[in-house]
Design a protein around this motif. Sequence first.
Motif, mmCIF file in Angstrom:
data_model
loop_
_atom_site.group_PDB
_atom_site.id
_atom_site.type_symbol
_atom_site.label_atom_id
_atom_site.label_comp_id
_atom_site.label_asym_id
_atom_site.label_seq_id
_atom_site.Cartn_x
_atom_site.Cartn_y
_atom_site.Cartn_z
ATOM 1 N N ALA A 71 0.823 -1.216 0.000
ATOM 2 C CA ALA A 71 0.000 0.000 0.000
ATOM 3 C C ALA A 71 0.858 1.267 0.000
ATOM 4 C CB ALA A 71 -0.947 0.001 1.190
ATOM 5 N N GLU A 72 2.111 1.148 0.364
ATOM 6 C CA GLU A 72 3.014 2.306 0.381
ATOM 7 C C GLU A 72 3.573 2.623 -0.998
ATOM 8 O OE1 GLU A 72 3.343 4.114 3.186
ATOM 9 O OE2 GLU A 72 1.907 2.686 3.989
ATOM 10 N N SER A 73 3.421 1.699 -1.948
ATOM 11 C CA SER A 73 3.938 1.972 -3.288
ATOM 12 C C SER A 73 2.999 2.935 -4.009
ATOM 13 C CB SER A 73 4.133 0.671 -4.076
ATOM 14 O OG SER A 73 2.927 -0.039 -4.178
ATOM 15 N N SER A 74 3.493 3.537 -5.066
ATOM 16 C CA SER A 74 2.703 4.514 -5.818
ATOM 17 C C SER A 74 1.479 3.837 -6.435
ATOM 18 C CB SER A 74 3.547 5.145 -6.930
ATOM 19 O OG SER A 74 3.807 4.176 -7.943
ATOM 20 N N TRP A 75 0.488 4.641 -6.749
ATOM 21 C CA TRP A 75 -0.708 4.078 -7.377
ATOM 22 C C TRP A 75 -0.356 3.448 -8.717
ATOM 23 C CZ3 TRP A 75 -2.396 5.801 -12.089
ATOM 24 C CH2 TRP A 75 -1.975 7.072 -12.507
ATOM 25 N N GLU A 76 0.594 4.057 -9.440
ATOM 26 C CA GLU A 76 1.010 3.490 -10.723
ATOM 27 C C GLU A 76 1.610 2.101 -10.535
ATOM 28 O OE1 GLU A 76 1.989 8.002 -11.318
ATOM 29 O OE2 GLU A 76 2.175 6.555 -9.692
ATOM 30 N N GLU A 77 2.481 1.965 -9.524
ATOM 31 C CA GLU A 77 3.117 0.670 -9.260
ATOM 32 C C GLU A 77 2.080 -0.357 -8.804
ATOM 33 O OE1 GLU A 77 5.823 -2.376 -9.002
ATOM 34 O OE2 GLU A 77 5.986 -0.468 -10.047
ATOM 35 N N GLN A 78 1.143 0.057 -7.984
ATOM 36 C CA GLN A 78 0.093 -0.865 -7.540
ATOM 37 C C GLN A 78 -0.696 -1.397 -8.732
ATOM 38 O OE1 GLN A 78 -2.337 0.497 -4.183
ATOM 39 N NE2 GLN A 78 -0.709 1.951 -3.686
ATOM 40 N N LEU A 79 -1.108 -0.498 -9.608
ATOM 41 C CA LEU A 79 -1.882 -0.927 -10.780
ATOM 42 C C LEU A 79 -1.032 -1.759 -11.735
ATOM 43 C CD1 LEU A 79 -3.979 2.291 -11.528
ATOM 44 C CD2 LEU A 79 -4.734 0.179 -10.393
ATOM 45 N N HIS A 80 0.227 -1.383 -11.903
ATOM 46 C CA HIS A 80 1.129 -2.156 -12.765
ATOM 47 C C HIS A 80 1.276 -3.586 -12.251
ATOM 48 C CE1 HIS A 80 4.536 -3.384 -15.157
ATOM 49 N NE2 HIS A 80 5.124 -3.754 -14.030
ATOM 50 N N ARG A 81 1.508 -3.739 -10.969
ATOM 51 C CA ARG A 81 1.690 -5.088 -10.404
ATOM 52 C C ARG A 81 0.419 -5.920 -10.552
ATOM 53 N NH1 ARG A 81 3.843 -6.015 -5.061
ATOM 54 N NH2 ARG A 81 4.087 -8.079 -5.930
ATOM 55 N N ARG A 82 -0.720 -5.300 -10.330
ATOM 56 C CA ARG A 82 -1.989 -6.038 -10.479
ATOM 57 C C ARG A 82 -2.206 -6.449 -11.939
ATOM 58 N NH1 ARG A 82 -4.947 -6.217 -5.974
ATOM 59 N NH2 ARG A 82 -4.407 -4.776 -4.310
ATOM 60 N N ALA A 83 -1.954 -5.541 -12.869
ATOM 61 C CA ALA A 83 -2.129 -5.854 -14.291
ATOM 62 C C ALA A 83 -1.157 -6.943 -14.736
ATOM 63 C CB ALA A 83 -1.955 -4.595 -15.135
ATOM 64 N N ALA A 84 0.090 -6.832 -14.305
ATOM 65 C CA ALA A 84 1.069 -7.869 -14.645
ATOM 66 C C ALA A 84 0.638 -9.220 -14.070
ATOM 67 C CB ALA A 84 2.453 -7.473 -14.128
ATOM 68 N N GLY A 85 0.084 -9.197 -12.871
ATOM 69 C CA GLY A 85 -0.405 -10.431 -12.258
ATOM 70 C C GLY A 85 -1.540 -11.044 -13.050
ATOM 71 N N LEU A 86 -2.448 -10.219 -13.556
ATOM 72 C CA LEU A 86 -3.549 -10.738 -14.372
ATOM 73 C C LEU A 86 -3.030 -11.335 -15.673
ATOM 74 C CD1 LEU A 86 -6.298 -8.041 -13.800
ATOM 75 C CD2 LEU A 86 -6.474 -10.478 -13.263
ATOM 76 N N ARG A 87 -2.061 -10.706 -16.274
ATOM 77 C CA ARG A 87 -1.486 -11.251 -17.506
ATOM 78 C C ARG A 87 -0.832 -12.605 -17.245
ATOM 79 N NH1 ARG A 87 2.302 -7.073 -20.165
ATOM 80 N NH2 ARG A 87 2.153 -8.487 -21.957
#
Length: 182
Positions: A71-87
């Motif tokens: 939760a301390e990471s940037s919103w961009e990093e949070q969304l990037h990690r979630r999107a990469a996880g979905l892929r």
Amino acid sequence: MPARPKIDRAAILDVTLEIADRDGLEAVTMRAVADRLGVTPMALYRHVGDKQGLLDGLVERLLGEQPDPDAESSWEEQLHRRAAGLRETARRHPNVFGLLLARRAATPEALRARAGVYRAFADAGLPEDLIPRVERLLSTFVLGFAASEAGGRFTDREAADADFAYAEEVLAVLIPRLAAQE
């Protein structure tokens, strides 16, 4: 008299995902899952309800594979990690992944993934009333891209990665603009 096999929701969903991965969603039935577990179909109902519960459980499993970014990471990093996880999930489960485009997240565990995306958007400064709409738009794009990728639409992984990175760049500009409109 032989002891009855012990089953629980986790074991049922494990077997359901195995069947769907191997044979496709059409092979997922209460009987098929029960047979693999060595129980009667009635034994499953207490844990998952019915076939719709099995499918909700598959959505839960697929979304449960997603990283829970710091939760301390940037919103961009949070969304990037979630999107990469979905892929990655789409690549691991191409026979099942399309279910995420067809069914809503219904279980508390499945809804946790959406809540994480909502938090990232809130961190980006999006007004609360826009968050559900932007989440639906973004989720549909990411799920569609990942499903297309896992289905073989993109033959060049580097080109797919570049296209996805471009989409992330666009979002990194668009989200702050939406936040600034309010």
